[in-house]
Design an enzyme around this catalytic site. Structure first.
Site, PDB file in Angstrom:
ATOM      1  N   VAL A   1      -4.129   4.405  -0.050  1.00 23.33           N
ATOM      2  CA  VAL A   1      -4.584   4.760   1.342  1.00 23.33           C
ATOM      3  C   VAL A   1      -5.644   5.844   1.028  1.00 23.33           C
ATOM      4  O   VAL A   1      -6.851   5.872   1.884  1.00 23.33           O
ATOM      5  CB  VAL A   1      -3.721   5.189   2.276  1.00 23.33           C
TER       6      VAL A   1
ATOM      7  N   TYR B   1       0.810  -1.191   0.145  1.00 18.88           N
ATOM      8  CA  TYR B   1       0.014   0.033  -0.058  1.00 18.88           C
ATOM      9  C   TYR B   1       0.964   1.337   0.120  1.00 18.88           C
ATOM     10  O   TYR B   1       1.969   1.264   0.540  1.00 18.88           O
ATOM     11  CB  TYR B   1      -0.944   0.253   1.197  1.00 18.88           C
ATOM     12  N   CYS B   2       0.297   2.400  -0.444  1.00 19.54           N
ATOM     13  CA  CYS B   2       1.109   3.643  -0.627  1.00 19.54           C
ATOM     14  C   CYS B   2      -0.017   4.620  -0.542  1.00 19.54           C
ATOM     15  O   CYS B   2      -1.237   4.358  -0.533  1.00 19.54           O
ATOM     16  CB  CYS B   2       1.970   3.740  -1.729  1.00 19.54           C
ATOM     17  N   THR B   3       0.301   6.009  -0.799  1.00 15.67           N
ATOM     18  CA  THR B   3      -0.621   7.085  -0.808  1.00 15.67           C
ATOM     19  C   THR B   3      -1.814   7.099  -1.770  1.00 15.67           C
ATOM     20  O   THR B   3      -2.937   7.108  -1.403  1.00 15.67           O
ATOM     21  CB  THR B   3       0.260   8.409  -0.777  1.00 15.67           C
TER      22      THR B   3
ATOM     23  N   CYS C   1       2.930   1.412  -5.436  1.00 13.92           N
ATOM     24  CA  CYS C   1       2.832  -0.179  -5.294  1.00 13.92           C
ATOM     25  C   CYS C   1       2.523  -0.833  -6.758  1.00 13.92           C
ATOM     26  O   CYS C   1       2.748  -2.056  -6.915  1.00 13.92           O
ATOM     27  CB  CYS C   1       1.551  -0.308  -4.436  1.00 13.92           C
TER      28      CYS C   1
END
Length: 295
Positions: free
Chosen positions: A219, A190-192, A197
């Site tokens: 996220v 996961y990433c912003t 990703c």
């Protein structure tokens, strides 16, 4: 009263002439009074822009008219406001550049992109599908695809947070063998907003991780769906003047000031001008240096 908005967006798609696209995007943003950052490469576009709502909508409409960008992945959030010139208060300027990578892992030769996006990446999970996976399996591992300082103010519960200070550190981190014990487990990256990703999940698969997923939309989209009632805890670090954002007023404060230990989600640059480290610092503290520049 004018409304300020911020968009975070990307598209992995082959671009024959990134420089021509750069000039078009720069002129379009300048004409609409938008500020922010756009990166382009032969593999697509990655951007975050802020400005007046109508101008942002017009930008997206015109950008999506370009066939390569018709499936642009876009996330919206509230901006802090507009300055006296009607420009975004969250970005100091507009920057539109061409780079080897639209997200800098330092491994452009490993990325394969076609008209459908990244080739060989992890299985996409929307927020609801992520919850289904966690309910069915008791061995799911969340793997943070961001820089370690971002995780200090917010992360998925129990997540593995690699010891990286820049995205370019991930390749060496994966090759170090530290995470080989995860290769037979379901790993959710996961990433912003999802773009890091897209690449990270492919890097992991090519290194023998057998069951790799990526949180689709990152996220940001997870927070839009579940707020603070799900598996996320804390604030989300963002790379603009806001510094961080909370999904609800009930967001937990998981960061701790590096000086006094007070709970805070406030992040500031190391006071040493040569240092690019970000530190969790409460309102009462200033002029704080990271350990490497404390002398």
């Amino acid at each position: 009263m004018p409304v300020a908005k911020i968009i975070l967006y990307y598209a992995f798609t082959p671009l024959a002439d990134p420089e021509a696209v750069r000039l078009w995007q720069r002129d379009l943003c300048e004409a609409l009074g938008l500020r922010g950052r756009i990166l382009l490469s032969a593999d697509g576009i990655n951007g975050t822009l802020g400005g007046e709502l109508g101008a942002v909508k017009k930008y997206l409409r015109k950008t999506k008219d370009y066939p390569a960008f018709k499936n642009l992945d876009v996330k919206w959030s509230e901006g802090t406001g507009l300055d006296e010139n009607g420009l975004s208060a969250d970005f100091p300027r507009l920057s539109v550049k061409v780079r080897d990578e639209i997200v800098s892992f330092g491994a452009p030769g490993e990325l394969q992109v076609d008209d459908s996006g990244v080739v060989g990446g992890g299985t996409r999970l929307d927020p609801a599908a992520l919850h289904e996976l966690v309910e069915k399996r008791d061995d799911v591992v969340f793997f943070d695809g961001r820089n370690r300082f971002e995780a200090q103010i917010g992360h998925f519960k129990g997540a593995v947070v690699p010891d990286v200070s820049t995205t370019r550190d991930f390749v060496a981190e994966l090759d170090s063998g530290k995470y080989d014990h995860l290769k037979d487990k379901p790993v959710v990256t996961y990433c912003t907003g999802g773009i890091r990703c897209e690449v990270l999940s492919g890097l992991m698969k090519s290194r023998g991780f057998g069951e790799v997923y990526q949180l689709d939309g990152g996220v940001v989209r997870y927070g839009e769906t579940f707020g603070d009632a799900g598996l996320w805890e804390g604030s989300l670090y963002v790379f603009d003047g806001r510094g961080s954002l909370d999904f609800t007023e009930q967001a937990a404060v998981v960061g701790a000031c590096v000086v006094c230990g007070e709970a805070t989600n406030r992040m500031r640059n190391c006071a040493d001008p040569s240092c690019r480290e970000q530190l969790v610092v409460c309102e009462a503290e200033s002029d704080v240096r990271c350990p490497a520049h404390a002398s």
